[in-house]
Design an enzyme around this catalytic site. Structure first.
Site, PDB file in Angstrom:
ATOM      1  N   CYS A 293      18.550 -22.554  -6.284  1.00 37.48           N
ATOM      2  CA  CYS A 293      19.925 -22.336  -6.751  1.00 37.48           C
ATOM      3  C   CYS A 293      20.182 -23.224  -7.948  1.00 37.48           C
ATOM      4  CB  CYS A 293      20.909 -22.679  -5.647  1.00 37.48           C
ATOM      5  SG  CYS A 293      20.619 -21.847  -4.114  1.00 37.48           S
TER       6      CYS A 293
ATOM      7  N   CYS B  90      19.527 -22.057 -11.757  1.00 40.42           N
ATOM      8  CA  CYS B  90      20.504 -21.246 -12.493  1.00 40.42           C
ATOM      9  C   CYS B  90      21.864 -21.923 -12.588  1.00 40.42           C
ATOM     10  CB  CYS B  90      20.702 -19.899 -11.823  1.00 40.42           C
ATOM     11  SG  CYS B  90      19.247 -18.876 -11.814  1.00 40.42           S
ATOM     12  N   HIS B  91      22.333 -22.417 -11.445  1.00 40.56           N
ATOM     13  CA  HIS B  91      23.719 -22.887 -11.386  1.00 40.56           C
ATOM     14  C   HIS B  91      23.878 -24.368 -11.692  1.00 40.56           C
ATOM     15  CE1 HIS B  91      25.013 -19.102  -9.575  1.00 40.56           C
ATOM     16  NE2 HIS B  91      23.974 -19.183  -8.775  1.00 40.56           N
TER      17      HIS B  91
ATOM     18  N   ARG C  80      34.809 -15.370  13.701  1.00 43.74           N
ATOM     19  CA  ARG C  80      36.034 -15.781  14.395  1.00 43.74           C
ATOM     20  C   ARG C  80      36.953 -14.595  14.621  1.00 43.74           C
ATOM     21  NH1 ARG C  80      39.101 -16.700  17.246  1.00 43.74           N
ATOM     22  NH2 ARG C  80      40.397 -18.486  17.770  1.00 43.74           N
TER      23      ARG C  80
ATOM     24  N   CYS D   1      47.490  -8.493  15.097  1.00 40.48           N
ATOM     25  CA  CYS D   1      47.398  -9.891  14.679  1.00 40.48           C
ATOM     26  C   CYS D   1      48.783 -10.512  14.534  1.00 40.48           C
ATOM     27  CB  CYS D   1      46.677  -9.992  13.344  1.00 40.48           C
ATOM     28  SG  CYS D   1      45.095  -9.183  13.298  1.00 40.48           S
TER      29      CYS D   1
ATOM     30  N   CYS E 275      38.350 -12.916  18.189  1.00 39.64           N
ATOM     31  CA  CYS E 275      39.747 -12.578  18.466  1.00 39.64           C
ATOM     32  C   CYS E 275      39.847 -11.124  18.929  1.00 39.64           C
ATOM     33  CB  CYS E 275      40.588 -12.805  17.222  1.00 39.64           C
ATOM     34  SG  CYS E 275      42.096 -13.715  17.540  1.00 39.64           S
TER      35      CYS E 275
ATOM     36  N   CYS F 176      22.076 -12.950  -4.717  1.00 36.39           N
ATOM     37  CA  CYS F 176      21.356 -13.923  -5.534  1.00 36.39           C
ATOM     38  C   CYS F 176      19.902 -14.037  -5.089  1.00 36.39           C
ATOM     39  CB  CYS F 176      22.011 -15.293  -5.404  1.00 36.39           C
ATOM     40  SG  CYS F 176      22.878 -15.824  -6.862  1.00 36.39           S
TER      41      CYS F 176
END
Lengths: 168, 122, 148, 270
Positions: free
Chosen positions: D87, D90-91, D227, D186, D231, D124
């Site tokens: 990584c 490039c970054h 998560r 929700c 729920c 990527c």
């Protein structure tokens, strides 16, 4: 008759005596005995065994008188999740060569395996205070037993409410 | 990926001062009481059962753990140092696989001189 | 032709909307007074069994309601307390609230415990089923009525 | 809604019923427009946690989520693939990723598809010609936690534009939809009943500013999608898959809803 009292039997008796002696010794140390026989592949048990927990506590105290105000506990009254209960305890002693805790046992009475941890201290320690995080299966008593160098024993217990999941 | 072990303490202390050592280990601490939801297979127990703290080779603190300790276990304890030296924490696994983390502690006397564990003047 | 189809669809939908006799079979519901009657063929429930059902995770009553059960440490406060329910409501009124609380208040969060539900994404094992059986409803009604 | 039908059956004639129905639908549609995403004050899940849990989050040494950040740092610099890339090549350094996690989920223009950070990392990796990480694997969560951690204490400021308007409305629709055997949506818990108790649990606003966060119940770092799935299972509904469009849309809606909150990755939650 001659064949019965042969070498094997003799060795067996001696070994038996030895093992009994060692077992007695480890009992005398106040170690919960099961951990030595507990192989990691045979540990599936979900239901807690109250009698066993009591037996282990009895095994550690061994009928000694409990000295008050020896152990201080700092645990939240309500644990948000049973998986992570922050526990810290300290033992009131000067940590000199004659006054220090040899072992401190932490037990959760309604866990499938009641023993949580045993901490061993040495006079170099300076201060007998430990903090760590433990698991509690459900709301239950958490007991801390300090086994002092001079043979006295201190105990403190606290009831901790463990929140259960709401919906499931 | 290698499991992380972390160790934190105050690196320079005066003689006789209490040193608080904090440790954190990356470990799932499989308690041996959990089943796979789909297959029902029991996950075998796999925990760190022993943590030993040594200072200059001498044991100053020891923890014996059972399945009731949380995952990614955190542990904090104290010890008192009179001379500079090496802190070594050893985590021992159920398969007797040990991992170590070491650190140097510098102990100063009142005048600010370092108290070395070995006397070099000889 | 188009109009005919539209009219047919309208009639069907309206019929589905208004024919609700079968929806809560075997219970008979009085929509004016918000009461649900049970036919005489169904046996009267058992309050002790009702208590077990109330505490169970299947219904999860205590997750929202407060009941006089000191052994249950944590009880929710989403809904009204169940304390003194028997003195506030009759058995029929309790029953309709269990069967489908949304008859009384459409915005209620309380699940309909005795209605074949058709909400989207319901798990397969629950499809076309009610949460509670008839006997369980009766047990619960008896227990709740005994809270005075 | 049913109540009205029932009243009608017993009291009025059919003509009145249709008229009444019309009025009902018009009024509900008007109401639905008013139920916008405006909450008076947004509160992070931190405010609903127990003090002992807050302590764990406050101290970076106590917080086990930092282990994931440190693992991510290792992966960031790990050289892989035929081109010997990491990584980093490039970054640059990982600190350059400050504020990046705030932009996700993002619409890719080519495919007109919504992707989240984890999917971006895998895209990527495809460019690097190496095997992509599994969903919810430790590696991918380590990297996304690292990138989230770099924008810690920045404010969530997600904007609805022409590009992602479609996804926003889908997410909003999912947020207000009643699902599962229990028939819960929700908003019923996380808007209307915030702060009340479900057994011992305090219902939070359901903000996602701390994700990926360390959840005590599983003792590991999980993504938002996991998560949300949890729920959904609680409402006894079939959850959408991880990295599915629906979950991404919901994540987008939740990010907009939480605008103004500070990023707390990796937070410690129950």
């Amino acid at each position: 008759m001659k064949k019965l009292v042969n070498r094997r039997l003799f060795c067996g008796i001696i070994l038996g005596l030895f093992s009994k002696y060692f077992a007695y010794k480890s009992f005398a140390d106040g170690r919960p005995f099961r951990d030595r026989f507990q192989s990691y592949r045979q540990t599936f048990r979900v239901e807690p065994d109250k009698e066993e927990a009591e037996r282990i506590v009895k095994n550690i105290i061994k009928g000694r008188k409990i000295v008050p105000n020896l152990v201080d506990l700092d645990i939240p009254d309500i644990a948000e999740d049973g998986n992570v209960v922050p526990v810290s305890f300290s033992i009131n002693c000067d940590m000199s060569a004659s006054d220090y805790p040899k072992r401190v046992h932490v037990l959760g009475l309604e866990n499938p395996f009641p023993e949580i941890a045993i901490y061993e201290f040495f006079p170099e320690g300076g201060k007998a205070e430990v903090s760590f995080r433990c698991r509690l299966r459900k709301s239950s008593y958490l007991i801390v037993i300090a086994d002092m160098h001079d043979g006295s024993v201190g105990m403190k217990k606290k009831y901790i409410d463990v929140m259960l999941g709401a919906c499931s | 990926m290698e499991k992380q072990r972390k160790l934190k303490y105050k690196e320079t202390v005066t003689q006789g001062e209490l040193v608080k050592v904090k440790t954190l280990a990356e470990h799932e601490m499989e308690s041996g009481v959990r089943r796979d939801e789909k297959t029902g297979v029991i996950y075998p127990r796999l925990i760190i059962y022993k943590v030993t703290a040594r200072y200059n080779g001498k044991i100053v603190f020891q923890a014996n753990w059972f399945s009731g300790v949380s995952a990614n276990p955190y542990l904090a304890f104290y010890f008192r140092a009179n001379k500079s030296g090496l802190i070594e924490i050893e985590w021992e696994d159920d398969y007797s696989k040990s991992t170590f983390k070491r650190g140097y502690l510098k102990v100063l006397d009142k005048d600010g001189n370092e108290l070395l564990p070995i006397n070099h003047s000889i | 032709m188009k109009y005919l189809i539209v009219i047919l669809i309208l009639i069907f939908t309206l019929k589905n909307c208004f024919s609700n006799e079968k929806l809560y079979f075997p219970y008979i519901i009085d929509y004016n007074n918000f009461t649900a009657f049970k036919p005489a063929s169904i046996e009267v429930g058992d309050a002790i069994k009702g208590k077990v059902i109330l505490k169970s995770r299947k219904t999860n009553c205590l997750s929202c309601h407060n009941a006089p059960l000191p052994e249950e440490r944590f009880q929710g406060n989403f809904g009204p307390s169940l304390l003194g329910l028997g003195s506030r409501y009759s058995k029929e009124e309790i029953r309709i609230r269990l069967i489908n609380a949304k008859i009384i208040n459409p915005d209620s969060i309380m699940p309909s415990y005795f209605k074949t539900l058709d909400y989207p994404r319901t798990q397969k094992k629950y499809l076309g089923k009610t949460i509670l059986e008839v006997e369980e409803v009766e047990h619960l009604v008896e227990y709740l009525y005994s809270l005075k | 809604m049913e109540m009205n039908y029932y009243l009608l059956t017993t009291q009025f004639k059919i003509i009145f019923k249709i008229f009444y129905l019309l009025i009902y639908f018009i009024s509900t549609s008007l109401l639905a427009n008013n139920l916008d995403n405006k909450i008076n004050n947004v509160l992070s899940g931190y405010n609903f946690a127990e003090p002992s849990t807050r302590n764990i989050q406050d101290d970076d040494f106590l917080n086990p989520g930092i282990l994931w950040v440190e693992n991510g740092e290792k992966l960031w610099n790990k050289i892989e693939g035929p081109n010997k890339q990491s990584c980093n090549s490039c970054h640059g350094r990982s600190s350059n990723m400050k504020g990046i996690s705030l932009k996700y989920p993002m619409v890719i223009k080519k495919k007109k598809k919504l992707i989240n950070l984890e999917q971006r990392i895998n895209i990527c990796r495809k460019k690097m010609q190496v095997k992509k990480f599994d969903e919810e694997s430790k590696e991918i969560l380590s990297l996304s936690t690292l990138i989230g951690y770099k924008s810690r204490n920045m404010k969530l400021n997600y904007k609805v534009t022409e590009n992602n308007k479609k996804w926003y409305s889908l997410g909003k629709e999912l947020y207000f939809k009643k699902i599962g055997l229990m028939g819960l949506s929700c908003n019923q818990c996380h808007d209307e009943r915030v702060g009340l108790n479900l057994r011992a649990e305090k219902v939070s606003q359901g903000q996602i500013n701390g994700f990926p966060s360390y959840l005590l119940r599983w003792s590991k770092v999980v993504s938002v999608h996991k998560r949300i799935q949890f729920c959904n299972e609680q409402a006894r509904a079939v959850p959408y898959e991880i990295n599915s469009n629906e979950n991404n849309a919901l994540q987008l809606y939740l990010s907009v809803r939480g605008n103004g909150l500070n990023i707390e990755t990796p937070a410690v939650r129950k």
